[in-house]
Design a protein around this motif. Structure first.
Motif, PDB file in Angstrom:
ATOM      1  N   GLU A  34      46.262  29.976  27.955  1.00 29.36           N
ATOM      2  CA  GLU A  34      45.967  28.601  27.605  1.00 29.36           C
ATOM      3  C   GLU A  34      46.927  27.775  28.443  1.00 29.36           C
ATOM      4  O   GLU A  34      48.139  27.946  28.350  1.00 29.36           O
ATOM      5  CB  GLU A  34      46.214  28.341  26.121  1.00 29.36           C
ATOM      6  N   HIS A  67      41.952  27.141  30.799  1.00 31.17           N
ATOM      7  CA  HIS A  67      42.307  28.541  30.993  1.00 31.17           C
ATOM      8  C   HIS A  67      42.778  28.771  32.416  1.00 31.17           C
ATOM      9  O   HIS A  67      42.204  28.225  33.361  1.00 31.17           O
ATOM     10  CB  HIS A  67      41.097  29.446  30.727  1.00 31.17           C
ATOM     11  N   TYR A 105      43.827  35.706  30.476  1.00 27.10           N
ATOM     12  CA  TYR A 105      43.844  34.261  30.700  1.00 27.10           C
ATOM     13  C   TYR A 105      44.859  33.624  29.772  1.00 27.10           C
ATOM     14  O   TYR A 105      45.018  34.039  28.631  1.00 27.10           O
ATOM     15  CB  TYR A 105      42.457  33.644  30.446  1.00 27.10           C
ATOM     16  N   HIS A 120      45.390  33.668  25.931  1.00 26.81           N
ATOM     17  CA  HIS A 120      44.152  33.417  25.196  1.00 26.81           C
ATOM     18  C   HIS A 120      43.610  34.776  24.766  1.00 26.81           C
ATOM     19  O   HIS A 120      43.207  35.572  25.612  1.00 26.81           O
ATOM     20  CB  HIS A 120      43.146  32.679  26.081  1.00 26.81           C
ATOM     21  N   HIS A 122      39.475  37.150  25.539  1.00 25.41           N
ATOM     22  CA  HIS A 122      38.673  36.303  26.417  1.00 25.41           C
ATOM     23  C   HIS A 122      37.939  37.187  27.418  1.00 25.41           C
ATOM     24  O   HIS A 122      38.497  37.588  28.426  1.00 25.41           O
ATOM     25  CB  HIS A 122      39.577  35.297  27.146  1.00 25.41           C
ATOM     26  N   HIS A 156      37.127  25.208  29.313  1.00 26.05           N
ATOM     27  CA  HIS A 156      36.242  26.103  28.569  1.00 26.05           C
ATOM     28  C   HIS A 156      36.419  25.851  27.077  1.00 26.05           C
ATOM     29  O   HIS A 156      37.490  26.092  26.525  1.00 26.05           O
ATOM     30  CB  HIS A 156      36.607  27.552  28.921  1.00 26.05           C
TER      31      HIS A 156
END
Length: 98
Positions: free
Chosen positions: A48, A39, A46, A8, A11, A34
């Motif tokens: 996905e 996450h 982080y 991600h 983040h 989120h």
């Protein structure tokens, strides 16, 4: 079930027990719901956390819905229900096990 590794980007939020996002126990770790995404902490970023493939939850007769007693979390274009350490999503007349 294998999880795809999709970082991600950008983040900055740090997820944890008091961060305000729903905690979703998932195997040996915790995912955080989120903004319609799941996450998972992974080294210094982080990911996905998305399931790879389609896995139907066999023998699941319970019908999830508002008020069914299981916590719901928005996940993309649908709602998952947290049930016995799994995320269940309605799919073509059965429940997928995420």
């Amino acid at each position: 079930m294998t999880t795809l590794h999709h970082e991600h980007p950008a983040h900055d939020h740090i997820h944890g027990p008091a961060c305000g996002h729903a905690e979703v126990p998932h195997g040996d770790h915790v995912d955080y719901a989120h903004d319609g995404h799941m996450h998972r902490a992974h080294t210094d970023h982080y990911d996905e956390c998305e399931p790879a493939g389609h896995v139907a939850h066999q023998g699941h007769d319970h019908r999830h819905a508002e008020g069914c007693g299981h916590r719901s979390v928005v996940h993309g274009d649908h709602v998952d229900y947290l049930h016995d350490g799994h995320r269940h999503a309605s799919h073509d007349g059965h429940w997928d096990d995420h």
